[in-house]
Design an enzyme around this catalytic site. Sequence first.
Site, mmCIF file in Angstrom:
data_model
loop_
_atom_site.group_PDB
_atom_site.id
_atom_site.type_symbol
_atom_site.label_atom_id
_atom_site.label_comp_id
_atom_site.label_asym_id
_atom_site.label_seq_id
_atom_site.Cartn_x
_atom_site.Cartn_y
_atom_site.Cartn_z
ATOM 1 N N TYR A 67 44.143 42.163 38.071
ATOM 2 C CA TYR A 67 42.930 42.779 38.609
ATOM 3 C C TYR A 67 42.068 43.344 37.474
ATOM 4 C CZ TYR A 67 40.054 45.831 41.590
ATOM 5 O OH TYR A 67 39.003 46.443 42.232
ATOM 6 N N ASP A 68 42.693 44.196 36.629
ATOM 7 C CA ASP A 68 41.924 44.901 35.587
ATOM 8 C C ASP A 68 41.289 43.914 34.605
ATOM 9 O OD1 ASP A 68 43.400 46.798 36.881
ATOM 10 O OD2 ASP A 68 44.310 47.690 35.108
ATOM 11 N N GLY A 114 40.897 40.673 35.025
ATOM 12 C CA GLY A 114 39.987 39.776 35.740
ATOM 13 C C GLY A 114 38.601 40.404 35.834
ATOM 14 N N GLN A 157 48.607 63.905 39.861
ATOM 15 C CA GLN A 157 47.610 62.962 39.348
ATOM 16 C C GLN A 157 46.336 63.114 40.193
ATOM 17 O OE1 GLN A 157 50.204 62.327 41.228
ATOM 18 N NE2 GLN A 157 50.349 60.234 41.933
HETATM 19 N N1 LIG Z 1 37.070 50.165 47.568
HETATM 20 C C1 LIG Z 1 37.140 50.643 46.351
HETATM 21 O O1 LIG Z 1 37.499 51.800 46.156
HETATM 22 C C2 LIG Z 1 36.754 49.780 45.160
HETATM 23 C C3 LIG Z 1 36.841 50.348 43.882
HETATM 24 C C4 LIG Z 1 36.487 49.577 42.782
HETATM 25 C C5 LIG Z 1 36.034 48.288 42.954
HETATM 26 N N2 LIG Z 1 35.962 47.760 44.196
HETATM 27 C C6 LIG Z 1 35.503 46.364 44.304
HETATM 28 O O2 LIG Z 1 34.619 46.218 45.393
HETATM 29 C C7 LIG Z 1 34.828 44.947 46.003
HETATM 30 C C8 LIG Z 1 35.097 45.134 47.487
HETATM 31 O O3 LIG Z 1 36.264 45.920 47.656
HETATM 32 P P1 LIG Z 1 36.782 46.394 49.085
HETATM 33 O O4 LIG Z 1 37.364 47.736 48.912
HETATM 34 O O5 LIG Z 1 35.729 46.184 50.084
HETATM 35 O O6 LIG Z 1 38.000 45.389 49.280
HETATM 36 P P2 LIG Z 1 38.328 44.380 50.479
HETATM 37 O O7 LIG Z 1 39.639 43.775 50.161
HETATM 38 O O8 LIG Z 1 38.147 45.069 51.785
HETATM 39 O O9 LIG Z 1 37.159 43.312 50.334
HETATM 40 C C9 LIG Z 1 37.238 42.183 49.518
HETATM 41 C C10 LIG Z 1 36.711 41.004 50.309
HETATM 42 O O10 LIG Z 1 36.718 39.849 49.467
HETATM 43 C C11 LIG Z 1 37.255 38.758 50.220
HETATM 44 N N3 LIG Z 1 37.832 37.812 49.257
HETATM 45 C C12 LIG Z 1 38.918 37.966 48.444
HETATM 46 N N4 LIG Z 1 39.122 36.863 47.695
HETATM 47 C C13 LIG Z 1 38.122 35.996 48.028
HETATM 48 C C14 LIG Z 1 37.788 34.688 47.594
HETATM 49 N N5 LIG Z 1 38.514 34.050 46.677
HETATM 50 N N6 LIG Z 1 36.721 34.088 48.163
HETATM 51 C C15 LIG Z 1 35.969 34.715 49.115
HETATM 52 N N7 LIG Z 1 36.238 35.960 49.562
HETATM 53 C C16 LIG Z 1 37.304 36.590 49.012
HETATM 54 C C17 LIG Z 1 38.292 39.378 51.122
HETATM 55 O O11 LIG Z 1 38.643 38.581 52.209
HETATM 56 C C18 LIG Z 1 37.564 40.670 51.522
HETATM 57 O O12 LIG Z 1 36.750 40.479 52.645
HETATM 58 C C19 LIG Z 1 35.971 44.277 45.258
HETATM 59 O O13 LIG Z 1 35.436 43.386 44.309
HETATM 60 C C20 LIG Z 1 36.665 45.421 44.571
HETATM 61 O O14 LIG Z 1 37.283 45.015 43.382
HETATM 62 C C21 LIG Z 1 36.323 48.471 45.301
#
Ligand SMILES: NC(=O)c1ccc[n+]([C@@H]2O[C@H](COP(=O)([O-])OP(=O)(O)OC[C@H]3O[C@@H](n4cnc5c(N)ncnc54)[C@H](O)[C@@H]3O)[C@@H](O)[C@H]2O)c1
Length: 316
Positions: A144-145, A147, A208
């Site tokens: 994840y990190d 990526g 933490q």
């Molecule tokens: N929620 C947080 O606190 C947070 C913090 C930092 C970063 N983010 C980033 O924000 C974004 C959304 O996070 P979230 O919390 O809504 O997570 P989430 O898991 O609810 O949403 C991610 C969405 O991406 C879709 N997805 C995953 N792989 C896919 C692929 N290969 N092709 C198409 N769709 C795909 C999933 O089905 C899901 O709907 C992410 O990129 C995450 O890294 C979120």
Amino acid sequence: MKRIMVTGGAGFLGSHLCERLLSEGNEVLCVDNFFTGAKRNIAHLLSNPYFELIRHDVTFPLYVEVDEIYNLACPASPVHYQFDPVQTLKTSVHGAINVLGLAKRTKAKIFQASTSEVYGDPEIHPQPESYWGRVNPIGIRSCYDEGKRCAETLFSDYHRQHGVRIKIARIFNTYGPRMHPNDGRVVSNFIVQALRGEDITIYGEGQQTRSFCYVDDLVEGFVRLMGTSDEVTGPINLGNPGEFTMLQLAERVLALTGSSSKLVFRPLPQDDPKQRQPDITQAKAVLDWQPTIVLDQGLAKTISYFDALLKEEPLV
Ligand SMILES: NC(=O)c1ccc[n+]([C@@H]2O[C@H](COP(=O)([O-])OP(=O)(O)OC[C@H]3O[C@@H](n4cnc5c(N)ncnc54)[C@H](O)[C@@H]3O)[C@@H](O)[C@H]2O)c1
């Protein structure tokens, strides 16, 4: 009317973003492979003629015509991104290449949902955008990190090399309705455990700290960043600087749910950061943005969402 593509639009943050963009009179193209997203998150949008849903995996190219792209596709919680780490990396890296290629061809402005995880286990606190981070490249969180770090590099290089208009947001812990009930993230964990009267699991001694941003505040930050002039590329931290220990969070959840759950302590997982707090000086200066929703207010809305969800679909 702009045509805006939201990858990961059926996820937690993506569904709120789709709603917000539609409410401002845009046409929204939601792209999701439903790995962690859910139809229930966007079911209420399906009857809107300006909302379109495509089941698609961003690791494959997509040919559509759009004016703006928000790239949110990527599982965000450790249980989900560690389930298939290679696919997680492909989603961040191949996904970025595909959406950047699309932005290049269509001349669309493109937003990347990056993360505070790019700072790893930070030596400085709070973390400004200029801090390069301390990330383990071969650990269980690295898919994840690293990526997300590679995606930031790709965005920066498409901008430098091809003039693509980019916006990178580094998102810190965000919570709110439509989080996954069982993805192991701390806010949803504590709330679900409290509502079900189960023990509340605290890792380590609960000292933490994390900062928690309510989803509506975050989405406001996304839209403001996208609306800035082309010179503003980010990365810009978006998060709530209010810092709480896990113990304090558990106590607030217990108080707001009125639950009699007990706190139980378990060993800290590998590579768990000890503290995490955004420095939002840039967001304040450049976007005139800061969170407005206090923890108790956001927790109350999240608790009522989970309360309804658990009554509707009791978890096994
Ligand atoms: N929620 C947080 O606190 C947070 C913090 C930092 C970063 N983010 C980033 O924000 C974004 C959304 O996070 P979230 O919390 O809504 O997570 P989430 O898991 O609810 O949403 C991610 C969405 O991406 C879709 N997805 C995953 N792989 C896919 C692929 N290969 N092709 C198409 N769709 C795909 C999933 O089905 C899901 O709907 C992410 O990129 C995450 O890294 C979120």
